[in-house]
Every structure is written in structure tokens, then in C-alpha cells.
Write an enzyme that holds these catalytic residues in place. Structure first.
Site, PDB file in Angstrom:
ATOM      1  N   HIS A 160      76.739 140.952  12.745  1.00  0.00           N
ATOM      2  CA  HIS A 160      76.861 140.583  14.149  1.00  0.00           C
ATOM      3  C   HIS A 160      78.013 139.605  14.408  1.00  0.00           C
ATOM      4  O   HIS A 160      78.251 139.215  15.553  1.00  0.00           O
ATOM      5  CB  HIS A 160      75.549 139.976  14.649  1.00  0.00           C
ATOM      6  CG  HIS A 160      74.452 140.993  14.834  1.00  0.00           C
ATOM      7  ND1 HIS A 160      74.055 141.849  13.837  1.00  0.00           N
ATOM      8  CD2 HIS A 160      73.678 141.297  15.909  1.00  0.00           C
ATOM      9  CE1 HIS A 160      73.068 142.611  14.276  1.00  0.00           C
ATOM     10  NE2 HIS A 160      72.832 142.309  15.533  1.00  0.00           N
ATOM     11  N   PHE A 195      65.584 136.073  25.749  1.00  0.00           N
ATOM     12  CA  PHE A 195      66.984 135.899  25.371  1.00  0.00           C
ATOM     13  C   PHE A 195      67.933 136.354  26.476  1.00  0.00           C
ATOM     14  O   PHE A 195      69.143 136.171  26.382  1.00  0.00           O
ATOM     15  CB  PHE A 195      67.292 136.730  24.121  1.00  0.00           C
ATOM     16  CG  PHE A 195      66.804 138.144  24.236  1.00  0.00           C
ATOM     17  CD1 PHE A 195      67.424 139.049  25.083  1.00  0.00           C
ATOM     18  CD2 PHE A 195      65.701 138.566  23.516  1.00  0.00           C
ATOM     19  CE1 PHE A 195      66.964 140.344  25.210  1.00  0.00           C
ATOM     20  CE2 PHE A 195      65.233 139.872  23.636  1.00  0.00           C
ATOM     21  CZ  PHE A 195      65.872 140.760  24.493  1.00  0.00           C
ATOM     22  N   TYR A 240      58.525 143.156  14.913  1.00  0.00           N
ATOM     23  CA  TYR A 240      59.961 143.297  15.140  1.00  0.00           C
ATOM     24  C   TYR A 240      60.740 142.097  14.600  1.00  0.00           C
ATOM     25  O   TYR A 240      60.403 140.947  14.869  1.00  0.00           O
ATOM     26  CB  TYR A 240      60.259 143.453  16.645  1.00  0.00           C
ATOM     27  CG  TYR A 240      61.751 143.434  16.945  1.00  0.00           C
ATOM     28  CD1 TYR A 240      62.548 144.519  16.612  1.00  0.00           C
ATOM     29  CD2 TYR A 240      62.357 142.303  17.497  1.00  0.00           C
ATOM     30  CE1 TYR A 240      63.906 144.505  16.841  1.00  0.00           C
ATOM     31  CE2 TYR A 240      63.723 142.273  17.739  1.00  0.00           C
ATOM     32  CZ  TYR A 240      64.493 143.373  17.403  1.00  0.00           C
ATOM     33  OH  TYR A 240      65.839 143.349  17.627  1.00  0.00           O
ATOM     34  N   ARG A 251      87.002 117.608  59.233  1.00  0.00           N
ATOM     35  CA  ARG A 251      85.755 117.456  59.978  1.00  0.00           C
ATOM     36  C   ARG A 251      84.564 118.066  59.246  1.00  0.00           C
ATOM     37  O   ARG A 251      83.427 117.586  59.375  1.00  0.00           O
ATOM     38  CB  ARG A 251      85.922 118.122  61.341  1.00  0.00           C
ATOM     39  CG  ARG A 251      84.808 117.828  62.292  1.00  0.00           C
ATOM     40  CD  ARG A 251      84.893 118.473  63.660  1.00  0.00           C
ATOM     41  NE  ARG A 251      86.036 119.295  63.939  1.00  0.00           N
ATOM     42  CZ  ARG A 251      85.972 120.407  64.683  1.00  0.00           C
ATOM     43  NH1 ARG A 251      84.813 120.810  65.175  1.00  0.00           N
ATOM     44  NH2 ARG A 251      87.066 121.108  64.939  1.00  0.00           N
ATOM     45  N   GLU A 304      69.371 148.079  24.560  1.00  0.00           N
ATOM     46  CA  GLU A 304      69.697 146.927  25.409  1.00  0.00           C
ATOM     47  C   GLU A 304      70.514 147.462  26.588  1.00  0.00           C
ATOM     48  O   GLU A 304      71.739 147.407  26.612  1.00  0.00           O
ATOM     49  CB  GLU A 304      70.467 145.894  24.587  1.00  0.00           C
ATOM     50  CG  GLU A 304      69.606 145.352  23.453  1.00  0.00           C
ATOM     51  CD  GLU A 304      70.404 144.795  22.279  1.00  0.00           C
ATOM     52  OE1 GLU A 304      71.616 144.567  22.440  1.00  0.00           O
ATOM     53  OE2 GLU A 304      69.809 144.609  21.210  1.00  0.00           O
ATOM     54  N   TYR A 321      89.095 121.603  60.566  1.00  0.00           N
ATOM     55  CA  TYR A 321      87.890 121.767  59.758  1.00  0.00           C
ATOM     56  C   TYR A 321      87.990 121.117  58.386  1.00  0.00           C
ATOM     57  O   TYR A 321      86.993 120.629  57.840  1.00  0.00           O
ATOM     58  CB  TYR A 321      87.588 123.257  59.564  1.00  0.00           C
ATOM     59  CG  TYR A 321      87.084 123.973  60.794  1.00  0.00           C
ATOM     60  CD1 TYR A 321      86.912 123.318  62.012  1.00  0.00           C
ATOM     61  CD2 TYR A 321      86.782 125.333  60.738  1.00  0.00           C
ATOM     62  CE1 TYR A 321      86.464 123.987  63.136  1.00  0.00           C
ATOM     63  CE2 TYR A 321      86.326 126.014  61.853  1.00  0.00           C
ATOM     64  CZ  TYR A 321      86.170 125.336  63.049  1.00  0.00           C
ATOM     65  OH  TYR A 321      85.721 126.011  64.152  1.00  0.00           O
ATOM     66  N   ASN A 331      69.509 134.979  18.109  1.00  0.00           N
ATOM     67  CA  ASN A 331      68.882 135.387  19.359  1.00  0.00           C
ATOM     68  C   ASN A 331      68.717 134.151  20.233  1.00  0.00           C
ATOM     69  O   ASN A 331      68.103 133.179  19.831  1.00  0.00           O
ATOM     70  CB  ASN A 331      67.512 136.007  19.073  1.00  0.00           C
ATOM     71  CG  ASN A 331      67.343 137.340  19.749  1.00  0.00           C
ATOM     72  OD1 ASN A 331      67.846 137.547  20.848  1.00  0.00           O
ATOM     73  ND2 ASN A 331      66.629 138.255  19.102  1.00  0.00           N
TER      74      ASN A 331
END
Length: 526
Positions: A88, A332, A58, A287, A417, A284, A200
């Protein structure tokens, strides 16, 4: 570069958030050691051998994502790597901060230099050139879903390697083609798997996480100091910070915060002045500083520990173990950092939330000697009333930003994906929250300094007294209304520049005072 004090060996030395930031600023020089280079060359040779033999692996000789079953010829494997960077590069939105883009380069170089990615030595040398010469690619902020790597931002980050995209060069944004004319550089001829190895990975998420680690650490440290000053101004009790209390519930963050605040109040005439007063306990927001600040400290520590694992990991795909074993896995995927970033985002918001409550408390006029709205002559003057409107708005905005990005997932890549982390969105969002917290803390700093003024001529501990003097050099005591936005901007500069942290440490060293606890080393970023 004269300010460089040491070296960091990519792929060999242990990288932390602090070291990464120092490499980005030029305080530390990064190099690729011969040990790492040998691993890189061996890994590269494995990829070349796979291509020669034609066995399907791959991303080396197959398509990407849903095209993983499409075989690519030996002749076309190089074209594939150039194409993947272009196809991409689909990011949108404003560019990310230049420092974060540079951190992405640094983190990617660390991962690729481990020698499990099959990338060429010459490609890594070009990335190192960009770091050394501060030539930083322009990277859009939106487009990553935080799995299969931060594909879009990493593609934009590495377009300049093939002569495309834009960079910041000598403080100007220019096309990479113009950079090549200026410097004589030429486009790299990426080999098999190189494009995939470059895009990646989790470096967009991780670079944002590095900045979250740094900036949240600063906010936490300053919140302790400012909270201590507010305790002085409102004459709160020191007892909630006693070790005897926190030893019975010893969360690391709680113990650390209580010890720091107690040390800041040590030797205070203001504290001694009301030691026998009839007030039983404080609200609070005073404190419970150890519990609230401490919980955020613990969240910060968790993120810091996970970020350091990520910075020293290999996060691309596939992983080249040797010629007999290549693994197409999911390293990834950004989920390990995405969830921790969301936790840290909530932790940051809570620091701002309790800070806003202390500001409101200071305005009520219920502390003896401190007037309502922190000004004697009110009516004609509104005093500090409207500053709290701003902190209320910022605290409310942060609450809206605290929905966890990692709770969402949208399938991509035609279902290949089908679960993604959205850690990239979480990282950007966490930094927005922290920037708002810096503004809230700046306003609390001004408010605490104003309340502090009404305790004069009594003195506080030496550290808080020096901090108050420093604030007064920038922002004078307010006897009547003025344009408080100017004061706030000065306060924001003080917070962003970490002025009071530096001052507190310097005074502590000079006076031989300790602000340390046995957990202190865990709460440092280096």
C-alpha cells in the site's frame, strides 16, 4: 525538553487542534497512561484469541478489500501485516510538510490508544518514540482518495516500523536502515491486524484539517485587524459594527467580528474627525466586514467542532469491541471532514476575495485626503497599483481551487470501495488557498498602513496605532516606487508570525481593553 509545560495522556485525554500542535512543537509531552495501556492490552488479547480459534474476521485472518473472503492461515497472519504496509506504499509527489507528518503520528496514536484496534503496546511505544525524538517519516503528498483510510500516506508513515522507508533525522532525510544503525533500533515484528490498524484511518485528512483550523483562525483574526486599519485609512463608518444592528441578525461570527472591529476603532481621532461627514454609507468591502468575515468565522467554527470529534474517535477497521463482537464498518471514511474542509476552503477564499476588494478601494483615490494609488507623486511613479495585480491573481487562483473535492468519487479496490471522500485532496487544497490568503492579507496590511499614514497627525485607537508603528519598523512609508516585492515578503512574514495578533492582545491587556465577546471562547483553537 525544558519547554514542555504539561502532559497529554493518549487515549484518555481530550485532544484538540491546539493541543495536537503543541505536542508536535514539544510544548506538551504526550504519554500513554496505564489506563490506556490496560485497554490496549485487552484489545490485543482479543485479536490473539480470534487467531487461535480461527473464526474468520476481516483483516485479522482474511485478505483485504476485494480479497476479504480469502482466509489466511495462523502462520501467515504476521506476513500479511508486513505485506500490507509494503503493497500500500504507493504514494507519489512531493513529501508533505514535516509538521503534518508528525501530526499524523500524534493523531494515529490517539486513535489507537483508545483500545479498540487490537494493536500491540510495543508498536504504540515505537510510534511514541518517533514523536518524542522528532524522527519523522517521509510521506508523499499524493495517493489517498480519503476512504478505506488514508491508505497510501499512512503506509509510508509506518514503513519505518518494519525497517523500510525514509525518515527525517537531525534535519536530514535518511533511509530507515541508516536510522537503525545510528540508534540501535530494530524492525518490529507486526502481529495479526496491526498493519491494517496502522494504515486504516483518517489521519492524513485530519492532520491537514488541524493545520487548516490553525492557519484559517490566524487569517480570520488578522483580517479583522487589517480591515479595521483600512477603515481608519479610508475613514469609513463605525456604525455598521454597532451591537444594535447585529442583535437583529445574531449569527455568532457576525457578532464576534463586529464587536472586535468596533473595539479596535474605539477612541480613534480619525473616526471622530468625520463623524458628521455627508457620506451616507461605505462600499460593501468595508460595510459588510461583519457579514463576510463572520460567515467565514462560522465555517471555521463548524470545521473546528468536527475536527475535535474526529481527533477523539476510532477510525480504523475492523473495530474490536470484545471477543464476541468485532465490527467491520466504515469509520475510516473521510466524508465527515471532507465536506467541512471544502466549506472552510471556500470560507478562506472569501476572506482573500474581500481583502482584494478593500485594496482596490484604497487605490481609487475617492477617500478625502488619500491620493490615488496611495502616492502623491504619480505618473512617474505607479504607486501601489501593481500590488493589487498580485492580489487579483491570488484571489482568482483561489476561486479555481474552490471546487469541492468531496463532490467527486472514483471507485477503487475492484468496486469494494465504491464511494470515496477525496478529503485528502481537499485538505491539501485548502492549505494552498490559505497560503494565498496570507499573501493577500500581507498586501492589504501594507496598503492599509500606507493609507493610514495620510491621516497623521490624527491618532487611531491605541491598538491600531501600535500596530502601525510596528509595521513601520519593517516597511517604511513609500514616497516613490521601489521593489515592492521586498515589502510584500516582509508583510508575509508579519502575517505568518502572527505579529499583529500578539501585539493586539498585548496592548489590550496592558491598557485593560477588551477584544472579547460572549462567543470568544468558541473562536479559540484550544
Amino acid at each position: 525538553m525544558s519547554k514542555i509545560s504539561s502532559q497529554f495522556r493518549f487515549g484518555e485525554d481530550y485532544l484538540t487542534s491546539g493541543i495536537a500542535i503543541k505536542i508536535a512543537s514539544g510544548e506538551i509531552k504526550g504519554i500513554i497512561s496505564e489506563t490506556s495501556r490496560e485497554k490496549i492490552r485487552k484489545s490485543r488479547q482479543v485479536v490473539e484469541n480470534i487467531v487461535d480459534k480461527g473464526h474468520p474476521v476481516y483483516g485479522i485472518n482474511t485478505g483485504f478489500g476485494p480479497l476479504c473472503t480469502t482466509m489466511i492461515s495462523k502462520e501467515e497472519t504476521k506476513i500479511l501485516q508486513s505485506n500490507i504496509l509494503q503493497s500500500h506504499s504507493v504514494g507519489v509527489g512531493d513529501p508533505i510538510d514535516q509538521e503534518i507528518a508528525k501530526l499524523m503520528l500524534i493523531l494515529k496514536l490517539q486513535s489507537l490508544s483508545k483500545g479498540y484496534s487490537g494493536i500491540a503496546e510495543s508498536t504504540l511505544d515505537r510510534i511514541l518514540w518517533h514523536i518524542d525524538n522528532d524522527v519523522i517519516p517521509v510521506v508523499p503528498s499524493q495517493g489517498s482518495v480519503g476512504a478505506s483510510g488514508d491508505l497510501a500516506p499512512l503506509s509510508h508513515l509506518f514503513l519505518p516500523l518494519i525497517g523500510l522507508g525514509k525518515v527525517i533525522y537531525n534535519d536530514n532525510e535518511i533511509a530507515t536502515s541508516a536510522l537503525f544503525k545510528e540508534t540501535g533500533l530494530t524492525s518490529l515484528d507486526l502481529g495479526p491486524k496491526e498493519g491494517l490498524a496502522l494504515i486504516n484511518g483518517t489521519q492524513f485528512i485530519a492532520a491537514h484539517a488541524v493545520k487548516v483550523v490553525e492557519k484559517l483562525h490566524s487569517c480570520l483574526s488578522q483580517a479583522d485587524i487589517i480591515g479595521a486599519m483600512m477603515i481608519e485609512g479610508l475613514q469609513g463608518s463605525v456604525k455598521p459594527f454597532y451591537n444594535e444592528l447585529h442583535e437583529l441578525r445574531p449569527f455568532k461570527g457576525n457578532v464576534h467580528v463586529a464587536s472586535r472591529v468596533k473595539s479596535l476603532l474605539k477612541g480613534s481621532e480619525i473616526m471622530e474627525d468625520h463623524i458628521d461627514c455627508d457620506r451616507v454609507q461605505d462600499p460593501y468591502s468595508l460595510r459588510c466586514i461583519p457579514q463576510v468575515h463572520g460567515a467565514s468565522r462560522n465555517a471555521w467554527l463548524h470545521l473546528k467542532e468536527l475536527v475535535e470529534i474526529e481527533l477523539n474517535s476510532v477510525t480504523d477497521n475492523p473495530i474490536i469491541i470484545d471477543e464476541e463482537l468485532t465490527i467491520s464498518g466504515g469509520s475510516f471514511h473521510g466524508q465527515p471532514l471532507a465536506m467541512a474542509i471544502d466549506y472552510a476552503c471556500l470560507a478562506a477564499s472569501e476572506v482573500g476575495n474581500i481583502s482584494d476588494r478593500r485594496i482596490y478601494l484604497a487605490l481609487e483615490g475617492n477617500s478625502p485626503g488619500v491620493p490615488k494609488l496611495l502616492m502623491e507623486d504619480t505618473g512617474i511613479n505607479s504607486g501601489y497599483m501593481i500590488l493589487q495585480y498580485t492580489t487579483a491573481a491570488l484571489a482568482s487562483e483561489n476561486k479555481g481551487l474552490c471546487f469541492p473535492s468531496s463532490a467527486d468519487s472514483i471507485p477503487t479496490s475492484l468496486g469494494q470501495e465504491d464511494h470515496v471522500s477525496m478529503g485528502s485532496i481537499g485538505g491539501r487544497k485548502a492549505l494552498r488557498v490559505i497560503e494565498n490568503v496570507e499573501k493577500i492579507l500581507a498586501i492589504e496590511l501594507l496598503t492599509a498602513a500606507q493609507a493610514f499614514e495620510f491621516r497623521k497627525p490624527m491618532k487611531s485607537g491605541v491598538i491600531l496605532d501600535e500596530i502601525h508603528k510596528t509595521i513601520r519598523k519593517e516597511v517604511p512609508f513609500a514616497e516613490k516606487d521601489r521593489v515592492f516585492a521586498d515589502d510584500i515578503n516582509k508583510g508575509i512574514d508579519i502575517i505568518k508570525n502572527k505579529t499583529i495578533i500578539t501585539l493586539a492582545n498585548n496592548v489590550a491587556n496592558k491598557e485593560n481593553l477588551s477584544l472579547e465577546t460572549k462567543f470568544s471562547t468558541q473562536f479559540e483553537i484550544y
